[in-house]
Design a protein around this motif. Sequence first.
Motif, short mmCIF file in Angstrom:
data_model
loop_
_atom_site.label_atom_id
_atom_site.label_comp_id
_atom_site.label_asym_id
_atom_site.label_seq_id
_atom_site.Cartn_x
_atom_site.Cartn_y
_atom_site.Cartn_z
N GLY A 1 5.84 -7.43 2.58
CA GLY A 1 6.76 -6.60 3.07
C GLY A 1 6.90 -5.28 2.55
O GLY A 1 7.42 -4.36 3.16
N LEU A 2 6.10 -5.05 1.36
CA LEU A 2 6.13 -3.88 0.64
C LEU A 2 5.61 -2.72 1.29
O LEU A 2 6.62 -1.71 1.55
N ARG A 3 4.40 -2.69 1.94
CA ARG A 3 3.98 -1.66 2.62
C ARG A 3 4.81 -1.34 3.87
O ARG A 3 5.00 0.05 4.31
N PRO A 4 5.41 -2.22 4.69
CA PRO A 4 5.80 -2.09 5.87
C PRO A 4 7.41 -1.53 5.35
O PRO A 4 7.64 -0.51 6.05
N ALA A 5 7.71 -1.88 4.36
CA ALA A 5 9.23 -1.40 4.17
C ALA A 5 9.03 0.12 3.75
O ALA A 5 9.99 0.83 4.27
N LEU A 6 7.97 0.58 2.91
CA LEU A 6 7.88 1.99 2.74
C LEU A 6 7.73 2.68 4.06
O LEU A 6 7.99 3.60 4.31
N ALA A 7 6.64 2.06 4.81
CA ALA A 7 6.33 2.64 6.17
C ALA A 7 7.48 3.01 6.96
O ALA A 7 7.75 3.92 7.62
N ALA A 8 8.66 2.16 7.08
CA ALA A 8 9.76 2.12 7.69
C ALA A 8 10.60 3.46 7.03
O ALA A 8 11.17 4.11 7.87
N ILE A 9 10.87 3.41 5.83
CA ILE A 9 11.41 4.39 5.32
C ILE A 9 10.97 5.76 5.43
O ILE A 9 11.69 6.68 5.99
N GLU A 10 9.34 5.85 5.43
CA GLU A 10 8.94 7.47 5.95
C GLU A 10 9.06 7.84 7.17
O GLU A 10 9.02 8.88 7.68
N ALA A 11 9.42 6.62 8.12
CA ALA A 11 9.70 7.05 9.65
C ALA A 11 11.19 6.95 9.90
O ALA A 11 11.56 7.18 10.91
N GLY A 12 12.10 7.09 8.63
CA GLY A 12 13.43 7.51 8.75
C GLY A 12 14.36 6.16 9.24
O GLY A 12 15.35 6.50 9.61
N LYS A 13 13.88 5.26 8.97
CA LYS A 13 14.59 4.02 9.42
C LYS A 13 15.41 3.47 8.18
O LYS A 13 14.59 3.35 7.11
N ASP A 14 16.41 2.93 8.43
CA ASP A 14 17.11 2.31 7.32
C ASP A 14 16.61 0.89 7.26
O ASP A 14 16.14 0.47 8.41
N ILE A 15 16.55 0.41 5.92
CA ILE A 15 15.84 -1.05 5.84
C ILE A 15 17.20 -1.80 5.31
O ILE A 15 17.84 -1.52 4.54
N ALA A 16 17.14 -3.06 5.71
CA ALA A 16 17.85 -4.11 5.27
C ALA A 16 16.96 -5.21 4.42
O ALA A 16 16.16 -5.73 5.12
#
Length: 392
Positions: free
Chosen positions: A112-127
Motif C-alpha cells: 500500500g505504500l506507493r499507492p498511498a504516496l500516489a494518492a497524496i500527490e494526486a491531492g486525495k485525502d487518505i484514510a
Amino acid sequence: MNGKTQAIKQKKLVVLGSTGSIGESALKVARDLPEHMRLIALAANRSADKLTQQVKDTGVQHACLYDEAACKEFESMTGGSVATCCGEEGLIELATLPEADMVLIAIVGTAGLRPALAAIEAGKDIAVASKEILVMAGETVMKAARKYGVNVLPVDSEHNAIFQCLENRKVSEVTRLILTASGGPFRELPASELGDVTLQQALKHPTWEMGQKITIDSATLFNKGLEMIEARWLFDVEMDRVDVIVHPQSIVHSMVEFVDGSILAQLSTTDMCFPIQYAVTWPERVPNTLPPLDFAALGKLEFEKPRFDDFPALNLANQAGREGGTLPAVLNAANEIAVEKFLAGALSFPKIWQTVEEAMMAHQNVSEPSLEQILEADQWARRQAESFLNNA
Ligand code: MG
C-alpha cells in the motif's frame, strides 16, 4: 491535521484492500451511510470471487487485483462489466482516480505504500488502516501530506480515538498519548509458559475479530509496538510522549493527557465501523445504526501496566521509534516473516520477537532514508529473518 477541512456531503471513496476485515467493515459503513459515502473503486490482493461479489453488491465502476493471475480470472468472471486493472500499477491507478475524494488504504503489508504516496500527490485525502505505511515511512508520508495539503486520517481504532480527542489541538498542549492494548490472549499467562503456546491459542483474540497477522501481532504485543511508532509520526510527538496501558475490555480506544492534567478518552463498542465512519465523515459526526455502549451491562473497565519484560515487542518498538531511520522498517519486516512462519506452524511463539531483535541488532541504520532505502531495508530484514530462522 493540515489541509482542507471543509465537509464534502458525499465522499467518493476508493478502497484498497476491500476483501479483508477492514475492507468489509468499510463496505458495511457505506451501506449504512449512503448519503455520506459512495464507493467508486475496490481493490484486493487475490480474492477474485469475493471481489466479483463486492463489485456486484456495490456497483463500483473500477476494480483491481494485485495478483496478476487472479486479475485475469477476475476479468473473465466479470466479462468487462467493470474497468479492471492489475498489480501495483493498478492500485496506483485507482488511488489517483480523478473523481476520488478519499482513498482508504487497508492492504496488509508494504503493497500500500506507493499507492498511498500516489494518492497524496494526486491531492486525495487518505484514510490509513495499514500500519506498515506509517511505521516504515511515517516521516515521508506525513511530509508529502503537508506538501500537497491533504489529510491523513487514521482508521486504526487507537489512532482514530486519539485523533478524536485531539481535534486539532496543539501538540505542545499534549503530555502523553495513551494507547490502550487489550493485552491479547496471553495477558495473564506466566512467562514460563509462553514458550509452549499453540497457534490456535494465539489466534483467539479476547475482544476483536481481525485478520490472522494482526491477531498474532496482538498476542505478541507487536501490534501495539507498531501502533506506538504509527502514533509518533501521525501526531508528530516524540516516543517519550507515547505511552501504553493494558485495558482488557477494549472499550476505551485510547486517551490523550494534556498539560493541565486533563485526560480525554474515546469510547465505543468494539466495532471497526466506528473509526472507519469517523475517518470518512470527519469533520462531521453523523448518526448510524451501530450498537450503543451499555455501561451498566459492562460493569467495569480495568487498566493495568503492560508486562514489558515478558513481551519484548514494546521495548523493541520503542527503540525503533526512538532511533528512527530504517530501523522501524526492519522491525516491521522481520516481524512479518516471523509471523508468517509462526502461522505455518514452523516456529515457537518467543521466536517471533527473538527474530525481530536479531534483525534489529544486525541492521546498519540509515537516518533520513529515501523511499528506496526504506524498501531496501525492508527486503534486507526479510532475508536476515529468513536466514536467522533457517539457522536456528
Ligand atoms: Mg489497533
